[in-house]
Design a protein around this motif. Structure first.
Motif, PDB file in Angstrom:
ATOM      1  N   TYR A   1       3.817  12.458   2.194  1.00 26.34           N
ATOM      2  CA  TYR A   1       4.077  11.436   0.995  1.00 26.34           C
ATOM      3  C   TYR A   1       2.977  11.577   0.047  1.00 26.34           C
ATOM      4  N   LYS A   2       1.890  12.020   0.194  1.00 17.56           N
ATOM      5  CA  LYS A   2       0.862  12.081  -0.791  1.00 17.56           C
ATOM      6  C   LYS A   2       1.062  13.388  -1.574  1.00 17.56           C
ATOM      7  N   ASP A   3       1.454  14.358  -1.245  1.00 19.33           N
ATOM      8  CA  ASP A   3       1.766  15.348  -1.880  1.00 19.33           C
ATOM      9  C   ASP A   3       2.920  15.274  -2.790  1.00 19.33           C
ATOM     10  N   LEU A   4       3.941  14.457  -2.554  1.00 19.59           N
ATOM     11  CA  LEU A   4       5.171  14.192  -3.138  1.00 19.59           C
ATOM     12  C   LEU A   4       4.667  13.316  -4.257  1.00 19.59           C
ATOM     13  N   LEU A   5       3.762  12.215  -3.964  1.00 24.52           N
ATOM     14  CA  LEU A   5       3.410  10.944  -4.830  1.00 24.52           C
ATOM     15  C   LEU A   5       2.698  12.051  -6.042  1.00 24.52           C
ATOM     16  N   LYS A   6       1.960  12.930  -5.652  1.00 22.92           N
ATOM     17  CA  LYS A   6       0.983  13.428  -6.605  1.00 22.92           C
ATOM     18  C   LYS A   6       1.740  14.520  -7.521  1.00 22.92           C
ATOM     19  N   SER A   7       2.799  14.835  -6.941  1.00 29.93           N
ATOM     20  CA  SER A   7       3.560  16.161  -7.813  1.00 29.93           C
ATOM     21  C   SER A   7       4.356  15.352  -8.896  1.00 29.93           C
ATOM     22  N   LEU A   8       4.893  14.216  -8.346  1.00 27.87           N
ATOM     23  CA  LEU A   8       5.705  13.295  -9.371  1.00 27.87           C
ATOM     24  C   LEU A   8       4.969  12.599 -10.434  1.00 27.87           C
ATOM     25  N   ALA A   9       3.455  12.025 -10.055  1.00 24.45           N
ATOM     26  CA  ALA A   9       2.610  11.983 -11.171  1.00 24.45           C
ATOM     27  C   ALA A   9       2.366  12.777 -12.106  1.00 24.45           C
ATOM     28  N   GLU A  10       2.016  13.762 -11.585  1.00 23.23           N
ATOM     29  CA  GLU A  10       1.643  15.086 -12.470  1.00 23.23           C
ATOM     30  C   GLU A  10       2.937  15.468 -13.626  1.00 23.23           C
ATOM     31  N   ARG A  11       4.180  15.347 -12.996  1.00 23.97           N
ATOM     32  CA  ARG A  11       5.082  15.411 -13.992  1.00 23.97           C
ATOM     33  C   ARG A  11       5.528  14.429 -15.058  1.00 23.97           C
ATOM     34  N   SER A  12       5.168  13.404 -14.594  1.00 22.85           N
ATOM     35  CA  SER A  12       5.165  12.138 -15.516  1.00 22.85           C
ATOM     36  C   SER A  12       4.131  12.375 -16.515  1.00 22.85           C
TER      37      SER A  12
ATOM     38  N   PRO B   1      19.384  13.375  -5.522  1.00 26.01           N
ATOM     39  CA  PRO B   1      18.467  13.695  -6.506  1.00 26.01           C
ATOM     40  C   PRO B   1      17.087  13.555  -6.162  1.00 26.01           C
ATOM     41  N   THR B   2      16.156  14.197  -7.094  1.00 24.32           N
ATOM     42  CA  THR B   2      14.831  14.156  -6.887  1.00 24.32           C
ATOM     43  C   THR B   2      14.412  12.654  -7.185  1.00 24.32           C
ATOM     44  N   PRO B   3      13.490  12.171  -6.230  1.00 31.69           N
ATOM     45  CA  PRO B   3      13.237  10.732  -6.432  1.00 31.69           C
ATOM     46  C   PRO B   3      12.251  10.592  -7.551  1.00 31.69           C
TER      47      PRO B   3
ATOM     48  N   ASP C   1      11.967  -0.839   4.363  1.00 34.28           N
ATOM     49  CA  ASP C   1      13.359  -0.893   3.779  1.00 34.28           C
ATOM     50  C   ASP C   1      13.681  -0.276   2.655  1.00 34.28           C
ATOM     51  N   ASN C   2      12.731  -0.440   1.716  1.00 38.96           N
ATOM     52  CA  ASN C   2      12.673   0.572   0.548  1.00 38.96           C
ATOM     53  C   ASN C   2      12.797   2.170   0.727  1.00 38.96           C
ATOM     54  N   LEU C   3      12.132   2.197   1.790  1.00 35.08           N
ATOM     55  CA  LEU C   3      12.181   3.692   2.172  1.00 35.08           C
ATOM     56  C   LEU C   3      13.471   4.344   2.679  1.00 35.08           C
ATOM     57  N   MET C   4      13.856   3.520   3.512  1.00 36.31           N
ATOM     58  CA  MET C   4      15.199   3.877   4.487  1.00 36.31           C
ATOM     59  C   MET C   4      16.474   3.626   3.780  1.00 36.31           C
ATOM     60  N   VAL C   5      16.425   2.805   2.497  1.00 35.22           N
ATOM     61  CA  VAL C   5      17.709   2.627   1.850  1.00 35.22           C
ATOM     62  C   VAL C   5      18.005   3.751   0.875  1.00 35.22           C
ATOM     63  N   THR C   6      17.307   4.743   0.515  1.00 38.19           N
ATOM     64  CA  THR C   6      17.546   5.622  -0.277  1.00 38.19           C
ATOM     65  C   THR C   6      17.833   7.003   0.437  1.00 38.19           C
ATOM     66  N   PRO C   7      18.540   8.026   0.234  1.00 42.24           N
ATOM     67  CA  PRO C   7      18.656   9.469   0.851  1.00 42.24           C
ATOM     68  C   PRO C   7      17.361   9.992   0.488  1.00 42.24           C
ATOM     69  N   ALA C   8      16.811  10.078  -0.529  1.00 40.65           N
ATOM     70  CA  ALA C   8      15.519  10.935  -0.820  1.00 40.65           C
ATOM     71  C   ALA C   8      14.365  10.291   0.173  1.00 40.65           C
TER      72      ALA C   8
ATOM     73  N   GLU D   1       8.711   5.751  -9.663  1.00 41.48           N
ATOM     74  CA  GLU D   1       8.658   4.356  -9.149  1.00 41.48           C
ATOM     75  C   GLU D   1       9.554   4.431  -8.102  1.00 41.48           C
ATOM     76  N   GLU D   2      10.521   5.223  -7.527  1.00 42.23           N
ATOM     77  CA  GLU D   2      11.111   4.833  -6.198  1.00 42.23           C
ATOM     78  C   GLU D   2      10.055   5.333  -5.156  1.00 42.23           C
ATOM     79  N   VAL D   3       9.421   6.351  -5.507  1.00 43.60           N
ATOM     80  CA  VAL D   3       8.111   6.713  -4.498  1.00 43.60           C
ATOM     81  C   VAL D   3       7.299   5.640  -4.141  1.00 43.60           C
ATOM     82  N   CYS D   4       6.729   5.333  -5.220  1.00 41.61           N
ATOM     83  CA  CYS D   4       5.778   4.147  -5.200  1.00 41.61           C
ATOM     84  C   CYS D   4       6.440   2.899  -4.409  1.00 41.61           C
ATOM     85  N   ALA D   5       7.660   2.720  -4.532  1.00 42.28           N
ATOM     86  CA  ALA D   5       8.490   1.619  -3.841  1.00 42.28           C
ATOM     87  C   ALA D   5       8.371   1.632  -2.578  1.00 42.28           C
TER      88      ALA D   5
END
Length: 241
Positions: free
Chosen positions: A227-238, A102-104, A117-124, A107-111
């Motif tokens: 990473y920065k584009d993904l973080l920015k898009s999720l922040a805008e949606r939030s 699912p789309t992360p 380890d936080n990056l590699m533990v999730t499929p996203a 909070e997950e992307v910030c983690a």
């Protein structure tokens, strides 16, 4: 010859041969002979060059003037042309697709920035990191790590042997275009254990590649546009929600 009055008669010169007005004389004749000689040599020189261009084609050596077929440059180039090569699309046919996830969340992307380890533990997280590795032409590191994780979940011995052989050929063999970077100690251990492989035959190699990605690729990923584009898009949606 003397004449009757004691004088000496001039000796008669031989009659001149008739001159053909159509033939060149003097310097004109010499010039014509030179032109014929030059044109003849050009004609003879052009024959082997035409034959050579027809037989060798694009294999003509641009670094030497010789037309000899035994030229070392041509020999090396012909050997390279005859060497079997695999097309680029053939090398990627067995690359697994990205994992379904699912789309992360934001909070997950910030983690992901908190630890590798936080990056590699999730499929996203693995998908995003794998996308970045592809831009650095090191995607094989993630693919090898994922293949080792899949091998650990196998219980059937015949399946383990089959998958271990595939992993070896894809990522350990020096003949593979997707060979991962391992030290000699780990590589020699794998070679010894391939006689009777287990689920954990690649554990040392997997840890070595995991450490390599953590120290080398992970810091660059955190500063990448992926990473920065993904973080920015999720922040805008939030913010819109």
């Amino acid at each position: 010859m003397r004449t009757a009055n004691g004088g000496q008669r001039a000796r008669a010169s031989p009659p001149a041969s008739p001159v053909d007005p159509s033939l060149p004389v003097g310097s004109e004749r010499t010039e014509m002979r030179m032109q014929q000689t030059c044109s003849g040599s050009e004609t003879e020189g052009s024959i082997p060059s035409q034959q050579g261009s027809g037989s060798r084609g694009s294999n003509a050596c641009c670094f030497c003037w010789c037309c000899c077929c035994s030229c070392s440059c041509l020999t090396v180039r012909n050997q390279e042309d005859q060497r079997p090569q695999r097309a680029s699309h053939e090398l990627r046919t067995d690359i697994p697709a990205c994992e379904e996830s699912p789309t992360p969340t934001l909070e997950e992307v910030c983690a992901w920035a908190q630890s590798f380890d936080n990056l590699m533990v999730t499929p996203a997280g693995r998908n995003a990191f794998r996308e970045f590795l592809r831009t650095e032409f090191s995607e094989e590191n993630m693919l090898f790590w994922m293949a080792c994780e899949e091998l650990k979940r196998e219980a059937n011995q015949s399946t383990i042997e089959e998958k271990a052989k595939m992993i070896y050929e894809d990522y350990i063999s020096i003949l593979s275009p997707k060979e991962v970077s391992l030290d000699s100690r780990v590589r020699e251990g794998i070679n010894r254990n391939m006689v009777d492989p287990s689920q954990h035959i690649f554990d040392d190699a997997q840890l070595q590649i995991y450490t390599l990605m953590h120290r080398d690729s992970y810091p660059r990923f955190m500063n990448s546009t992926v990473y920065k584009d993904l973080l920015k898009s999720l922040a805008e949606r939030s913010g819109e929600a």
